[in-house]
Write a protein that holds these residues in place. Structure first.
Motif: not given
Length: 82
Positions: A28-48
């Motif tokens: 998710i970008t804000d004024h053209g710059r990356p500001s946030h990333v939306l992940l599924s809970a499953e993906e969050y669990d996988r990367i952590t």
């Protein structure tokens, strides 16, 4: 690889962003710059690589302190079909 949407697009159709995040991370970008990333809970669990799922912490009402090792991001924007 991830999808990119503006914060305005995100605010206008949160459900579409959530559906897209089930397939891949959504930048998710804000004024053209990356500001946030939306992940599924499953993906969050996988990367952590947590032994407990994020939902387990939420249901238990526990306070969680995670350190994420997130790969470097690029500043190039990509089009997204929502």
């Amino acid at each position: 690889m991830s999808k990119t949407i503006t914060s305005r697009e995100f605010n206008q159709d949160v459900s579409a962003a959530k559906r897209a995040a089930m397939k891949e991370p959504v930048m998710i970008t804000d004024h053209g710059r990356p500001s946030h990333v939306l992940l599924s809970a499953e993906e969050y669990d996988r990367i952590t690589k947590s032994e407990r799922l994020v939902g387990d912490f939420l249901w238990a009402g526990e306070e969680v302190d995670y350190e994420l090792d997130i790969p470097a991001r690029t500043l190039e924007e990509r089009d997204i079909d929502l």
